[in-house]
Design an enzyme around this catalytic site. Structure first.
Site, PDB file in Angstrom:
ATOM      1  N   GLY A  53       0.822  -1.211   0.000  1.00 58.34           N
ATOM      2  CA  GLY A  53       0.000   0.000   0.000  1.00 58.34           C
ATOM      3  C   GLY A  53       0.852   1.257   0.000  1.00 58.34           C
ATOM      4  O   GLY A  53       0.589   2.205  -0.751  1.00 58.34           O
ATOM      5  N   PHE A 109      19.412 -18.105   1.694  1.00 53.19           N
ATOM      6  CA  PHE A 109      18.024 -18.261   2.124  1.00 53.19           C
ATOM      7  C   PHE A 109      17.429 -19.489   1.450  1.00 53.19           C
ATOM      8  O   PHE A 109      17.966 -19.981   0.457  1.00 53.19           O
ATOM      9  CB  PHE A 109      17.222 -17.012   1.737  1.00 53.19           C
ATOM     10  CG  PHE A 109      16.485 -16.393   2.894  1.00 53.19           C
ATOM     11  CD1 PHE A 109      17.153 -15.608   3.816  1.00 53.19           C
ATOM     12  CD2 PHE A 109      15.120 -16.605   3.070  1.00 53.19           C
ATOM     13  CE1 PHE A 109      16.477 -15.036   4.886  1.00 53.19           C
ATOM     14  CE2 PHE A 109      14.437 -16.045   4.137  1.00 53.19           C
ATOM     15  CZ  PHE A 109      15.113 -15.257   5.038  1.00 53.19           C
ATOM     16  N   GLN A 138       1.037 -21.304   3.134  1.00 53.32           N
ATOM     17  CA  GLN A 138       2.408 -21.613   3.551  1.00 53.32           C
ATOM     18  C   GLN A 138       2.531 -21.759   5.060  1.00 53.32           C
ATOM     19  O   GLN A 138       2.138 -20.872   5.810  1.00 53.32           O
ATOM     20  CB  GLN A 138       3.361 -20.513   3.092  1.00 53.32           C
ATOM     21  CG  GLN A 138       4.798 -20.761   3.530  1.00 53.32           C
ATOM     22  CD  GLN A 138       5.786 -19.935   2.745  1.00 53.32           C
ATOM     23  OE1 GLN A 138       6.031 -18.790   3.054  1.00 53.32           O
ATOM     24  NE2 GLN A 138       6.339 -20.522   1.702  1.00 53.32           N
ATOM     25  N   HIS A 191       5.440 -21.907   7.678  1.00 48.64           N
ATOM     26  CA  HIS A 191       6.867 -21.670   7.846  1.00 48.64           C
ATOM     27  C   HIS A 191       7.395 -22.737   8.806  1.00 48.64           C
ATOM     28  O   HIS A 191       6.783 -22.981   9.844  1.00 48.64           O
ATOM     29  CB  HIS A 191       7.092 -20.265   8.410  1.00 48.64           C
ATOM     30  CG  HIS A 191       8.511 -19.808   8.352  1.00 48.64           C
ATOM     31  ND1 HIS A 191       9.499 -20.391   9.119  1.00 48.64           N
ATOM     32  CD2 HIS A 191       9.116 -18.849   7.626  1.00 48.64           C
ATOM     33  CE1 HIS A 191      10.653 -19.786   8.847  1.00 48.64           C
ATOM     34  NE2 HIS A 191      10.447 -18.852   7.953  1.00 48.64           N
ATOM     35  N   LEU A 246       7.518 -16.268  14.529  1.00 48.77           N
ATOM     36  CA  LEU A 246       8.454 -16.592  13.465  1.00 48.77           C
ATOM     37  C   LEU A 246       9.907 -16.573  13.930  1.00 48.77           C
ATOM     38  O   LEU A 246      10.346 -15.652  14.606  1.00 48.77           O
ATOM     39  CB  LEU A 246       8.271 -15.559  12.342  1.00 48.77           C
ATOM     40  CG  LEU A 246       9.205 -15.672  11.144  1.00 48.77           C
ATOM     41  CD1 LEU A 246       8.934 -16.948  10.376  1.00 48.77           C
ATOM     42  CD2 LEU A 246       9.027 -14.459  10.236  1.00 48.77           C
ATOM     43  N   GLU A 295      14.100 -17.766   8.475  1.00 42.91           N
ATOM     44  CA  GLU A 295      14.942 -18.668   7.703  1.00 42.91           C
ATOM     45  C   GLU A 295      16.394 -18.168   7.707  1.00 42.91           C
ATOM     46  O   GLU A 295      17.320 -18.930   7.446  1.00 42.91           O
ATOM     47  CB  GLU A 295      14.417 -18.638   6.262  1.00 42.91           C
ATOM     48  CG  GLU A 295      14.512 -19.890   5.499  1.00 42.91           C
ATOM     49  CD  GLU A 295      13.556 -19.815   4.307  1.00 42.91           C
ATOM     50  OE1 GLU A 295      12.481 -20.411   4.407  1.00 42.91           O
ATOM     51  OE2 GLU A 295      13.886 -19.165   3.313  1.00 42.91           O
ATOM     52  N   ARG A 306      10.320 -23.830   2.019  1.00 40.04           N
ATOM     53  CA  ARG A 306       9.550 -23.994   3.255  1.00 40.04           C
ATOM     54  C   ARG A 306       8.575 -25.163   3.209  1.00 40.04           C
ATOM     55  O   ARG A 306       8.388 -25.856   4.201  1.00 40.04           O
ATOM     56  CB  ARG A 306       8.793 -22.698   3.537  1.00 40.04           C
ATOM     57  CG  ARG A 306       9.737 -21.584   3.889  1.00 40.04           C
ATOM     58  CD  ARG A 306       9.061 -20.241   3.949  1.00 40.04           C
ATOM     59  NE  ARG A 306      10.029 -19.216   4.308  1.00 40.04           N
ATOM     60  CZ  ARG A 306       9.791 -17.910   4.288  1.00 40.04           C
ATOM     61  NH1 ARG A 306       8.595 -17.472   3.914  1.00 40.04           N
ATOM     62  NH2 ARG A 306      10.712 -17.043   4.635  1.00 40.04           N
ATOM     63  N   HIS A 324       1.990 -18.990   7.865  1.00 41.00           N
ATOM     64  CA  HIS A 324       2.802 -17.799   7.644  1.00 41.00           C
ATOM     65  C   HIS A 324       2.320 -16.933   6.487  1.00 41.00           C
ATOM     66  O   HIS A 324       2.392 -15.706   6.560  1.00 41.00           O
ATOM     67  CB  HIS A 324       4.240 -18.263   7.373  1.00 41.00           C
ATOM     68  CG  HIS A 324       5.243 -17.165   7.293  1.00 41.00           C
ATOM     69  ND1 HIS A 324       5.421 -16.260   8.308  1.00 41.00           N
ATOM     70  CD2 HIS A 324       6.125 -16.822   6.318  1.00 41.00           C
ATOM     71  CE1 HIS A 324       6.387 -15.406   7.965  1.00 41.00           C
ATOM     72  NE2 HIS A 324       6.818 -15.712   6.758  1.00 41.00           N
ATOM     73  N   GLU A 345       0.218  -9.335  -0.406  1.00 40.23           N
ATOM     74  CA  GLU A 345      -0.191 -10.701  -0.080  1.00 40.23           C
ATOM     75  C   GLU A 345      -1.644 -10.979  -0.456  1.00 40.23           C
ATOM     76  O   GLU A 345      -1.988 -12.110  -0.804  1.00 40.23           O
ATOM     77  CB  GLU A 345       0.041 -10.999   1.414  1.00 40.23           C
ATOM     78  CG  GLU A 345      -0.207 -12.469   1.757  1.00 40.23           C
ATOM     79  CD  GLU A 345       0.149 -12.836   3.184  1.00 40.23           C
ATOM     80  OE1 GLU A 345       0.879 -12.049   3.840  1.00 40.23           O
ATOM     81  OE2 GLU A 345      -0.287 -13.897   3.638  1.00 40.23           O
ATOM     82  N   ARG A 361       5.727 -20.055  -1.729  1.00 40.46           N
ATOM     83  CA  ARG A 361       6.554 -18.863  -1.899  1.00 40.46           C
ATOM     84  C   ARG A 361       7.957 -19.078  -1.330  1.00 40.46           C
ATOM     85  O   ARG A 361       8.119 -19.698  -0.280  1.00 40.46           O
ATOM     86  CB  ARG A 361       5.906 -17.670  -1.185  1.00 40.46           C
ATOM     87  CG  ARG A 361       6.753 -16.417  -1.211  1.00 40.46           C
ATOM     88  CD  ARG A 361       6.050 -15.228  -0.600  1.00 40.46           C
ATOM     89  NE  ARG A 361       5.863 -15.300   0.832  1.00 40.46           N
ATOM     90  CZ  ARG A 361       6.834 -15.113   1.738  1.00 40.46           C
ATOM     91  NH1 ARG A 361       8.069 -14.882   1.357  1.00 40.46           N
ATOM     92  NH2 ARG A 361       6.558 -15.185   3.035  1.00 40.46           N
ATOM     93  N   SER A 418       8.635 -12.145  -0.724  1.00 36.81           N
ATOM     94  CA  SER A 418       7.418 -11.430  -0.357  1.00 36.81           C
ATOM     95  C   SER A 418       7.668  -9.925  -0.270  1.00 36.81           C
ATOM     96  O   SER A 418       6.967  -9.132  -0.891  1.00 36.81           O
ATOM     97  CB  SER A 418       6.882 -11.960   0.971  1.00 36.81           C
ATOM     98  OG  SER A 418       5.725 -11.255   1.309  1.00 36.81           O
TER      99      SER A 418
END
Lengths: 233, 573
Positions: free
Chosen positions: B16, B115, B235, B237, B247, B250, B281, B347, B377, B388, B393
């Protein structure tokens, strides 16, 4: 275990004055004070208002006074409150809108006045601007700020002087004064070189003590003062 | 009140904000957000943003594109993945120019780290592609873009919650929003609405998502007759803090951490021999549950360990200080010395409101819906396919937020000027009045917990027809019960009791949509694992699911996947 809560309640539009309401709620020692608040709200009293979102100390929504200390309800664990009663109050300094919700606009306004964005010399390179790891390290602590307002609410100077810019705004000022990419350091320093700017800080260290992100706030403010002495005198 | 703007953006996360920054100065733009902008959930993103800068070692955007497609188990629309990967370096430099404090290398360039699923030369070995600021990358980008919107003078309505879209003859003409501070309903008349409302991980019991992630954008689009795409792809995670779902990035494994089971074995060596703990993931979450099912969870229980002791206290303090502090606060352990108990946590939603690369929302015939855009998202390009990759993201948000901003400006003059219906807030005002007047009924919290548990039990990492069908029946029972929800708070100010009751409808509706989409897809692909249909079936299922509200019942249909450079292959890591 059973936890007893005494929670500040106030709707300025309809209540004659603030009052406290008592709640009793079951909780596990490892749970958060925010979990208790949610249980109270969802199971006992939906009229209670407070802010929250991420619930793990990243968004900065749920700053409040817990047994006299400003902190995040999502970072306070039940096991650390082995006392007859946990008292929850809104952050001081700011106007109460309802119960534990305060008006954050004055807080954000103070920071906005300081131009909390990079004011870099005109030409941008095609790729990234270079910055050494040592230069970047100067920002490492202050960029942890999540704008929860616990520091400014805890500052004894802010309690008595609403003109004082406050520790959070100074943390944001620090973030740009010491960014090697910024081109407006002298102007930023001049703006803070006044009694209600950086010099308003009296080294009470309350901000440092309460910061949920462990930012050395007082140290950062003193670095600004030293920089003013060095660059403007 | 009635507010008039050219463009109203709903949601002040990175998508946004980035869209607003693109459109400001060229149109009258306003942002509304149910939370203060800096509380948005983009700020919880930890590990990084992907871009093939090649600062650490050779890298190329084609490799990034390939990884994105393979990571998505070939459900990814490859034209979208190409835009993402090719535009990534520009997008990261732009953020740096705006002041984002990325970590640096000795030569002053942006530091990058490994990653999950990021590889060099089309899968040969792990590559360092994730640009980061310690483990608070999302937060520093959010702060930077938010202060930039302040600098540009963009109008923000904080703590305004969208409750309805205003439509006439298929065109979106604004929205109705509820102001938390006063309880007033406001009408926003606009020529364009951009939905940037994020995900809705709160449909699951264990989730890394914030309380605000309840999916109003998705649900209102669905109610407006727009189909939702690929909603079965959720997803999980792999490394959520056990019991809490918080969280653990990763990046912890990108910096050298490993996963071990109850026998002390580094089990990912068996599942992904080449990149091991840096597999995508979906594969790691599935592997963790396989280990637990085989009795190799820690102490035979439902978690495994994340071992960060190899990193040393200095690296933890410098690169992973937030997660170090999370486990200290919530588990009372020191990751430099102790193993961290972890379990998969909901996630991210790969599916969402179908859009093209310019953010235009697409109807069932793939035509843009006049006046309606989506980014971030809540949108489905479909860029992330069936799973993903980490760091894609944040990149998605700034790349496609910008493109949506550009297209909105281009579109603004083309849209016909239609008058909005009279009193568009009437429907929602009636709903609120009914809720406030009901004296006795069900509690929102109880129904919400029930659906979260159902979704966790039957629709998380492992799925099969019997469980999904049972969940569907239960969800429909809960939807009936939800019609009689009663609230305590009848007042106007900061009445989150009321808003939670309204959010329950979208949580239940979206749960039903996920389950229906998951039941229909009789194969296993990416994050959608059907135990009764093991294995990917490209002949029958290399296609996107669309689910649409109809008068009778939700209709499911499909559309093809865009394949340009990379033909589907079996995934090995």
């Amino acid at each position: 275990m059973k936890m007893q809560f005494k929670i500040f309640r106030f709707d300025p539009q309809t209540d004659k004055g603030p009052y406290f309401r008592h709640y009793s709620v079951a909780a596990e020692p490892e749970e958060r004070i925010l979990d208790c608040l949610n249980r109270i709200k969802w199971e006992q009293d939906g009229t209670l208002s407070y802010r929250m979102s991420c619930a793990h100390g990243v968004c900065g929504s749920d700053g409040m006074k817990i047994n006299g200390t400003c902190r995040l309800a999502c970072q306070a664990l039940v096991k650390d409150y082995q006392c007859p009663e946990v008292v929850l109050e809104p952050l001081p300094v700011f106007p109460v809108l309802k119960d534990l919700v305060v008006d954050m606009e004055p807080f954000l306004e103070q920071i906005k006045l300081l131009q909390p964005y990079l004011l870099a010399p005109a030409a941008e390179p095609e790729a990234e601007r270079k910055q050494t790891p040592e230069e970047r390290k100067k920002l490492g602590e202050v960029i942890r700020c999540i704008l929860c307002a616990c520091c400014t609410s805890s500052c004894p100077v802010n309690w008595v002087n609403d003109k004082y810019i406050g520790p959070a705004a100074l943390v944001w000022a620090h973030r740009f004064i010491f960014d090697s990419r910024d081109g407006e350091q002298p102007a930023r320093l001049r703006r803070l070189d006044q009694p209600d700017g950086a010099w308003g800080c009296e080294n009470h260290f309350e901000c440092t003590r309460v910061c949920p992100k462990e930012i050395p706030v007082t140290k950062s403010i003193n670095q600004i003062k030293q920089e003013i002495e060095k660059k403007l005198r | 009140m009635v507010f008039n703007h050219d463009i109203v953006i709903v949601g002040s996360g990175l998508a946004g904000l980035r869209a607003a920054l693109e459109a400001v100065g060229k149109a009258d733009v306003a942002l509304i957000s149910k939370v203060y902008p800096t509380r948005s959930h983009s700020g919880a993103a930890q590990g990084g943003i992907a871009a093939a800068l090649g600062n650490e070692e050779p890298d190329s955007w084609e490799w990034h594109m390939y990884d994105t497609v393979k990571g998505g188990d070939y459900l990814t629309d490859q034209d979208a993945a190409e835009i993402l990967a090719a535009d990534a370096p520009r997008a990261v430099y732009e953020l740096e120019h705006l002041g984002v404090p990325f970590d640096r290398r000795a030569d002053g360039t942006i530091a990058q780290r490994a990653f999950g699923g990021h590889t060099r030369n089309f899968g040969e070995a792990a590559v360092k592609r994730a640009c980061h600021a310690a483990d608070r990358t999302g937060r520093v980008i959010l702060d930077t873009l938010y202060w930039e919107t302040v600098r540009k003078g963009i109008t923000v309505y904080p703590e305004f919650q969208m409750l309805d879209l205003i439509r006439q003859d298929g065109q979106v003409l604004g929205l109705v929003a509820y102001e938390l501070a006063t309880g007033e309903l406001h009408v926003f008349r606009s020529r364009i609405v951009l939905l940037a409302t994020g995900g809705f991980g709160k449909v699951f019991k264990t989730s890394s998502n914030c309380f605000a992630n309840t999916g109003e954008g998705h649900y209102l689009a669905y109610q407006a007759g727009i189909p939702l795409e690929d909603m079965e792809f959720v997803q999980f995670h792999p490394t959520g803090v056990y019991g809490l779902g918080i969280l653990i990035s990763e990046a912890a494994r990108g910096e050298g951490g490993i996963l071990v089971n109850g026998e002390g074995e580094r089990f990912m060596e068996r599942y992904a021999p080449t990149i091991k703990d840096l597999a995508p993931r979906d594969l790691i979450s599935q592997a963790i549950y396989q280990e637990i099912r085989a009795g190799r969870g820690v102490g035979g229980r439902d978690f495994v360990h994340l071992d960060l002791t190899l990193l040393g206290p200095e690296k933890l303090a410098e690169k992973l200080s937030d997660i170090t502090s999370f486990v200290k606060i919530y588990l009372g352990i020191d990751p430099a010395k102790d193993l961290i108990p972890v379990q998969p946590t909901c996630h991210y939603m790969m599916g969402g409101i179908p859009t093209n690369a310019h953010g235009q929302v697409l109807d069932q015939d793939q035509h843009p819906v006049p006046g309606l855009y989506a980014a971030g998202e809540c949108a489905c390009l479909s860029l992330h396919g069936a799973n993903r990759l980490g760091c894609n993201s944040l990149l998605d948000l700034v790349v496609f937020g910008r493109l949506a901003g550009k297209m909105m400006i281009a579109d603004l003059g083309q849209l016909p000027r239609n008058d909005a219906p009279v009193r568009p807030e009437e429907t929602i005002a009636t709903r609120i009045r009914v809720l406030k007047e009901r004296k006795k009924g069900e509690k929102t919290g109880i129904l919400r917990q029930a659906v979260q548990k159902l979704m966790m039990d039957h629709c998380s990492v492992f799925r099969q027809a019997a469980g999904l069908s049972a969940a569907l029946d239960e969800i429909r029972t809960l939807q009936e019960r939800a019609k009689t929800v009663a609230i305590d708070n009848r007042g106007p100010r900061f009445n989150t009791d009321l808003l939670e009751a309204l959010e329950l409808e979208s949580l239940l509706g979206l749960s039903e949509i996920i389950v229906l989409s998951a039941l229909a897809r009789e194969e296993s692909r990416g994050a959608h694992l059907r135990e009764d249909y093991p294995g990917r079936n490209d002949d029958a299922w290399l296609k996107h699911t669309l689910i649409q509200k109809t008068a009778a019942k939700p209709a499911i249909f499909y559309k093809p996947v865009t394949i340009t450079r990379f033909q589907p292959q079996t995934r090995h890591y």
